[in-house]
Enzyme design. Sequence first.
Site, PDB file in Angstrom:
ATOM      1  N   GLN A  29      18.430  22.538  66.407  1.00 46.17           N
ATOM      2  CA  GLN A  29      18.572  24.380  66.921  1.00 46.17           C
ATOM      3  C   GLN A  29      17.277  25.158  67.063  1.00 46.17           C
ATOM      4  OE1 GLN A  29      19.454  27.181  63.709  1.00 46.17           O
ATOM      5  NE2 GLN A  29      21.878  27.505  64.323  1.00 46.17           N
ATOM      6  N   SER A  86      19.719  33.018  65.390  1.00 46.77           N
ATOM      7  CA  SER A  86      19.349  31.719  66.011  1.00 46.77           C
ATOM      8  C   SER A  86      19.269  31.470  67.319  1.00 46.77           C
ATOM      9  CB  SER A  86      21.157  30.984  65.931  1.00 46.77           C
ATOM     10  OG  SER A  86      21.161  30.668  64.829  1.00 46.77           O
ATOM     11  N   ASP A 102      25.487  25.593  60.715  1.00 45.15           N
ATOM     12  CA  ASP A 102      24.558  26.486  60.904  1.00 45.15           C
ATOM     13  C   ASP A 102      23.436  27.128  59.758  1.00 45.15           C
ATOM     14  OD1 ASP A 102      23.385  28.566  62.561  1.00 45.15           O
ATOM     15  OD2 ASP A 102      24.411  29.702  62.115  1.00 45.15           O
TER      16      ASP A 102
END
Length: 290
Positions: free
Chosen positions: A279, A229, A205
Amino acid sequence: MTDGIQTLLDILDLETLEHNLFRGRSPQVGWQRVFGGQVIGQALVAATRTAPLDRHAHSLHGYFLRPGDPTVPIIYEVDRIRDGSSFLTRNVIAVQHGEAIFTMSASFQREEGGFEHQRPMPDVPAPEDLMSEAEFKELVMKSQAPDAVKAYWSRERPIEFRPVDLDHYVARRALPPRQDVWFRANGPMPAINALHKCALAYASDMTLLDTALFPHGRSVFSVDMQVASLDHAMWFHRPFDATNWLLYTQTSPSASSARGLSLGAIYTRDGTLVASVAQEGLIRPRPRKE
């Protein structure tokens, strides 16, 4: 063992409360919300705890629903959706203050052979040929980077990063939506494959959403941006050691409707593709104050 890697191991060491129920905690470092990679990594730990040892995580798909509160524990509830002869599926819900903050599905598989191919690793400088993290921190502190960027890089962290190109970190100009970053766990870890996957999920991430902001001269630390996110998907292809250098090559094929999509591929030093990541995140410019 460094304080940073011990913090990561503590983060990933969930407390078992009951059958299919686990509790995780956040480091108290002054963050206003829980780091998304922490929730991904802890959710994967929870799912792994309910899988037989001969089943190994090969994919996960998660959605961030609400910001996490770092001052209170996170409860992870695992639903054993399916146990098949080759694959099993787990669904995990992370809860705080009585509400879901994250949900994830993970799939596990027995080891088996099959066809093999992979995209080759890009040709980039080796990590030893790049600025060390200590040198990079010193450069950031002397630069015109925002205070938030300096605060982020000043604290000890469990993952060591060495960006191939530093332009985005020390300047604010439009750049192509691509970056390559070497990274590794900042200290020794137990030789447990499942733990290394959870550590990689934690690290995956980091820096990824930032790539979608490169063409716009912004970063996740820009005060005129609302950044978060939204979802995260990851596929584990081959074994790896998270304490060795890994190359995270990232691209952003699209941004629209206040959302940016970033794709990542993670390689070992010898060019073996070990994981792929996707993502989408919120990249919403804040209204200008009159």
